[in-house]
Design an enzyme around this catalytic site. Sequence first.
Site: not given
Length: 494
Positions: A254, A288
């Site tokens: 991720e 993110c």
Amino acid sequence: MSTGTFVVSQPLNYRGGARVEPVDASGTEKAFEPATGRVIATFACSGEKEVNLAVENAKAAFKLWSKKSGLERCQVLLEAARIIKERKDEIATVETINNGKSIFEARLDVDTCWQCLEYYAGLAASMAGEHIQLPGGSFGYTRREPLGVCVGIGAWNYPFQIACWKSAPALACGNAMIFKPSPFTPVSALLLAEIYTKAGAPPGLFNVVQGGAATGQFLCHHREVAKISFTGSVPTGVKIMEMSAKGVKPITLELGGKSPLIIFSDCNMENAVKGALMANFLTQGQVCCNGTRVFVQKEIADKFINEVVKQTQKIKLGDPLLEDTRMGPLINAPHLERVLGFVKLAKEQGATVLCGGEVYVPEDPKLKHGYYMTPCILTNCRDDMTCVKEEIFGPVMSILTFGTEAEVLERANDTTFGLAAGVFTRDIQRAHRVAAELQAGTCYINNYNVSPVELPFGGYKKSGFGRENGRVTIEYYSQLKTVCVEMGDVESAF
């Protein structure tokens, strides 16, 4: 507990059901309190011997844990979830002190953690294979089996949450886990380790090793590690892929993002403004999946910009442990300078700063050395600007205008990232049409940055692969065995 008072007094490694000092070290790190700039811990980075011990402990726990029924694992996870819920304020406070996010946000993060454990507790008790009937009374069946010792490598923006999101599905499937937090935020993962032990997990089932790149390399290269799940930057993700490839280890990545948020002229303006703030300023913009490229249809651009600037200027900065604070400090001094450098470069490339983008010094004298900046809105941005192309990872929103749906889709997808995307519109057909065309692993319609544990989360392109959360994550922490049963005689070709 108040800002400026917390000091770590216990070991920050966890092995065999207890806090321990590492038996060897690959260097030392300091952890800071971002609100004050104060050192709260100096700790040794785990060396190869310590990593080996953690793996041996995890292997021993795995032998016990993997033999338990799904219902037995479910009960331990439910008890851990109950303890997290009970200790919510304590965990959130530690998270705020070490990470800098507001206590308001940290409490919401902790809520997603106990929810995650409850969700996977339910799946642990219901995991099953398939029965397939074959000719002549023969049959086959599948077994979903654990992988073994899994490694989780966390990021500093959601330290406790990431530890939960990685460990809950791993443990539900019958695995053991070794977790390496970011060296910037080493503290809260220890609370989770203690909670698992108190909930009844075998000693060694969830171990914590502290360290930086060298410690991560020892974990990735270890031949007894079955899987690695990493949250962090693209360059580090690439290195982990390379190391894992040598051992043919499955990985979940991720990674970063530069996500688009598309605001159509028929949107609910109030909700769109709220969505833009949620997409850019949670955890001081250090998220993110943030929608930092905000595309606004030309017809409403002026109105939207005026309103989003007005609301941004109302954000309360300050001591993150105060109840009314909504934005705390960035993670550390180098990162603050990096983000401010992006704002400076944006101005040099022609962007206009409508508000923020400057160092902020709170009135409270104990916060004068904290890593604060004011949330920033940039306009007159172009697609080729650095602030539009590169991940800033700070409270900086870049606003661009567009004319048509086809145009904005082409521009929105013009990125090497693909973690998330969002669209605000009242046109339900357009909403689903746009979501289908956006090249991103998670798409939001008329909202942004919500993370229900029931829904998978992960990226396209350089934002990584594999998923966190949702039922599908079970597939990333288990392997499928096929058993073929012959009920008659063997028909041989010989």
